[in-house]
Write an enzyme that holds these catalytic residues in place. Structure first.
Site, short mmCIF file in Angstrom:
data_model
loop_
_atom_site.label_atom_id
_atom_site.label_comp_id
_atom_site.label_asym_id
_atom_site.label_seq_id
_atom_site.Cartn_x
_atom_site.Cartn_y
_atom_site.Cartn_z
N GLU A 1 9.77 9.29 -16.00
CA GLU A 1 8.38 9.91 -16.12
C GLU A 1 7.94 9.67 -17.72
OE1 GLU A 1 7.53 13.91 -13.82
OE2 GLU A 1 9.55 13.74 -14.52
N SER B 1 14.86 22.47 -13.80
CA SER B 1 13.61 23.24 -14.17
C SER B 1 14.15 24.53 -14.64
CB SER B 1 12.99 23.43 -12.88
OG SER B 1 12.19 24.56 -13.04
N HIS C 1 0.93 -1.28 -0.04
CA HIS C 1 -0.13 0.09 -0.15
C HIS C 1 0.71 1.16 -0.14
CE1 HIS C 1 -3.33 -2.87 1.40
NE2 HIS C 1 -2.22 -3.11 2.02
N LYS D 1 15.88 22.01 -8.80
CA LYS D 1 15.05 20.77 -8.93
C LYS D 1 16.10 19.91 -9.98
CE LYS D 1 10.79 20.92 -9.59
NZ LYS D 1 9.85 19.78 -9.18
#
Ligand code: ARG
Length: 467
Positions: free
Chosen positions: A297, A284, A163, A290
């Site tokens: 992704e 970024s 979970h 970042k």
């Protein structure tokens, strides 16, 4: 032999009086996609011509002339001088037309006993075969990278989750090797699909077979295919071999997508388990701090488009009556796109996995925070005679107590631990040790070091197998 002046430039133009509308030419052509099949088309045509020669349908000399013409076309295509004509519809007719230009009228004999229907099915099967073999090769490269990380980080332990909540400590190697197993099954699935892909449809002709004394078996053998079609109508009209390939690609992408998800989560500073290599992350344009896991992704994102291609071809096929229907021309684009995505995703994942670095301290910190030794304490009490349900409850109370104090169970004083049950003794600290919790789980396939060694040996001998 007297011949009428041809009205149409089309190879099928005999019965046509008017020119095809240019809109229709554009709409029906498949050259944009199928020129990618030129090597398979030429190989298939060469094998067909050689067989026609052996069977006496062509003279040996005619077959030889055709074969060398086809070789010249391959060189023209590969050197970029071949002129493709979309008005000739597809790769097959572009090559056949050029053949006749090069070798003269004898080129028109190549198509004897053959139709584009069995020709395209053959070309596509040859492509799918090579594609599955390439995926298998790239899967092994990725599994090698995974195994390398497992070997390098043998001692590392981290929380295992259910979970996405901290559950029990596991070794990093165990976690990584789970992906090795998934990918190994993908490899096996490709192997199994190959049996059905490697069937030659050549000789089925348009749909009914042919009157020429063809010998499809030798053609299949020459092309490296294992079998010959059993039914001409099936041979020209099913695309289940491509669908199986697309299903295999969908499962590969599913596994890569799950691994990507782990990488995305683990590289989040909240977890901090992995440091993304600079070469495999991006920054970024506005937030200087970042470091984004864009590669992972995108693999996750591209998975959706591969699934889409499987569904697209399933839908194309589902209501087609026998035999060939032009709808089937919509089969190659989706397959090629899925193929390219699988190959680039496997390659980029291999590079990323190989370059990843693990922060073992962050993993241990997470173990503490998640009370991952709670099951150990419950088992400890159970081994000393407490019924498991009660041990579960008592340990829960101890967890709540430690949580309030902001420490792990192993940081509680012996008196504190004893206050939950007088079965507790000072040997409980050995049991609460996270490393020990992992080490004790040596059942086959478990996370203990002996089991992990067996798994590694298994994967490594599989990697060394030839296929
Ligand atoms: N371009 C066609 C395809 O991809 C080749 C087969 C054409 N056959 C036909 N009967 N029109 O399916």
């Amino acid at each position: 032999m007297k011949q009428r002046e041809q009205e149409s430039s089309k190879l099928w133009g005999g019965r046509f009086k008017e020119k095809t509308s240019s809109l229709v030419e554009q709409f029906t052509q498949s050259l944009d996609h199928d020129r990618r099949l030129y090597a398979q088309d030429i190989a298939g045509s060469k094998a067909h011509a050689a067989m026609l020669g052996r069977q006496g349908v062509l003279t040996a000399e005619e077959a030889g002339v055709i074969i060398s013409g086809l070789e010249q076309i391959r060189m023209e295509i590969e050197s970029g001088i071949f002129v493709w004509s979309p008005e000739l519809e597809d790769v097959h007719m572009n090559i056949e037309k050029r053949l006749t230009e090069i070798v003269g009228p004898v080129g028109q004999k190549l198509h004897t006993g053959r139709s584009r229907n069995d020709q395209v099915a053959l070309d596509f099967r040859l492509f799918v075969r090579e594609s599955l073999l390439l995926w298998q090769k790239e899967i092994k490269v990725l599994v090698q990278a995974i195994l390398g990380q497992a070997q390098k980080n043998r001692e590392a332990i981290l929380p295992g989750y259910t979970h996405l909540q901290p559950a029990q400590p596991v070794s990093l190697a165990q976690h990584l090797l789970a992906y090795a197993q998934m990918l190994k099954r993908d490899h096996e699935r490709a192997e199994d699909a190959l049996k059905r892909v490697s069937v030659s449809p050549l000789g089925a002709a348009a749909l009914a077979g042919t009157t020429y004394p063809l010998d499809p078996g030798t053609v299949a053998g020459e092309l490296g295919l294992e079998k010959v079609f059993a039914n001409s109508m099936d041979a020209v009209s099913d695309r289940d071999f491509a669908l199986e390939g697309l299903f295999v690609s969908s499962l590969i992408m599913t596994h890569l997508s799950r691994l990507s998800e782990e990488i995305i989560i683990w590289s989040n500073p909240g977890f901090g388990f992995i440091l993304l290599p600079d070469a495999y992350s991006t920054g970024s344009s506005i937030m200087p701090q970042k470091k984004n896991p864009d590669v992972a992704e995108l693999v996750r994102g591209k998975t959706g488009s591969v699934f889409g291609r499987l569904v697209s071809l399933l839908t194309t096929m589902k209501a087609l009556p026998l035999t060939y229907n032009r709808d089937m021309q919509e089969d190659k684009g989706p397959y090629f796109e899925a193929h390219d995505t699988v190959v680039s995703s496997l390659r980029v994942m291999s590079g990323m996995v190989e370059a990843m670095e693990f922060d073992k301290k962050a993993m241990v910190k997470a173990l503490k925070k998640g009370f991952l030794n709670a099951t150990e304490m419950a088992d400890y009490l159970t081994s000393r005679g407490m019924p498991f349900r009660q041990a579960h409850h008592v340990t829960g109370e101890a967890v709540a107590f430690a949580e309030k104090k902001g420490v792990g169970l192993e940081d509680l004083a012996l008196e504190d631990l004893k206050s939950f049950s007088d079965l507790v003794d000072k040997d409980i600290y050995d049991v609460l040790d996270y490393g020990q919790a992992v080490k004790r789980r040596n059942t086959p396939g478990g996370t203990g070091p002996e089991s992990v060694s067996v798994q590694m040996a298994g994967i490594s001998s599989w990697l060394n197998e030839s296929a």
